[in-house]
Design an enzyme around this catalytic site. Sequence first.
Site, PDB file in Angstrom:
ATOM      1  N   ILE A  12       1.083  -1.361   0.069  1.00 49.11           N
ATOM      2  CA  ILE A  12       0.091  -0.242   0.226  1.00 49.11           C
ATOM      3  C   ILE A  12       1.116   1.074  -0.003  1.00 49.11           C
ATOM      4  CG2 ILE A  12      -0.074   0.844   2.517  1.00 49.11           C
ATOM      5  CD1 ILE A  12      -3.334   0.486   1.434  1.00 49.11           C
ATOM      6  N   GLY A  33       2.566  -3.412  11.654  1.00 46.79           N
ATOM      7  CA  GLY A  33       1.962  -4.297  10.282  1.00 46.79           C
ATOM      8  C   GLY A  33       1.767  -3.256   9.495  1.00 46.79           C
ATOM      9  N   ASP A  35       0.635   0.439   9.690  1.00 45.27           N
ATOM     10  CA  ASP A  35       0.888   1.167  10.160  1.00 45.27           C
ATOM     11  C   ASP A  35       2.142   1.286  10.303  1.00 45.27           C
ATOM     12  OD1 ASP A  35       0.248   3.444  11.910  1.00 45.27           O
ATOM     13  OD2 ASP A  35      -0.109   2.735  13.713  1.00 45.27           O
ATOM     14  N   SER A 124      -8.651  -3.462  10.886  1.00 48.98           N
ATOM     15  CA  SER A 124      -9.022  -5.212  11.276  1.00 48.98           C
ATOM     16  C   SER A 124      -8.309  -5.907  10.967  1.00 48.98           C
ATOM     17  CB  SER A 124     -10.304  -4.497  12.098  1.00 48.98           C
ATOM     18  OG  SER A 124      -9.980  -2.829  13.187  1.00 48.98           O
ATOM     19  N   VAL A 127      -3.616  -7.640  13.372  1.00 53.43           N
ATOM     20  CA  VAL A 127      -3.656  -7.420  14.530  1.00 53.43           C
ATOM     21  C   VAL A 127      -4.470  -7.354  16.043  1.00 53.43           C
ATOM     22  CG1 VAL A 127      -1.308  -7.786  15.055  1.00 53.43           C
ATOM     23  CG2 VAL A 127      -2.917  -5.473  15.581  1.00 53.43           C
TER      24      VAL A 127
END
Length: 182
Positions: A12, A33, A35, A124, A127
């Site tokens: 992404i 992840g 983020d 979501s 994790v």
Amino acid sequence: MSSPIEVIEADITALAVDAIVNAANETLLGGGGVDGAIHRAAGPQLLAACRALPQVKPGVRCPTSEARLTPGFALPARWVIHTVGPVWDGGYEGEDELLAACYRNAFALAHTHGIGSIAFPAISCGVFRFPPQRAVPIAVAAAHNWLARPGAPGRRVLFCCHDAAMAQRYRSALATGPEGAD
């Protein structure tokens, strides 16, 4: 003519779209992840921009289901829309509605800021343990709803997946149409 909704397997952080969505935590200060990957790729300016966002309560810049906007900095995307998805707790804590609100709020920011192309990870589903079989139809329904709003021509939604199994879930949900995605 191509569909305004696409499913891709990609990083992404490498997408040249108007905005990418960050599946963030409430601090907006980076994490693991998606983020963490977005923060690393955007560079330290993203962390500074997130720190500059006001806290709504100590340590919380973006409560679950809300969304915030920052520039993309070193990313090919002009903007990052940060949203905090719910942590799965068995489905008894309003998780479906909270997840739907993540998408609605991200699309509302896109509308307000004239963002035409937007890429989402599976919010979501990492994790935070939200079951993909429940999350994907929520995401697809939200995309269809946004595209049905006035001003939709030229809008594009990408569901950016980390693996083939997740991509197939999105493709299957899209094949059933918006009525099967509610």
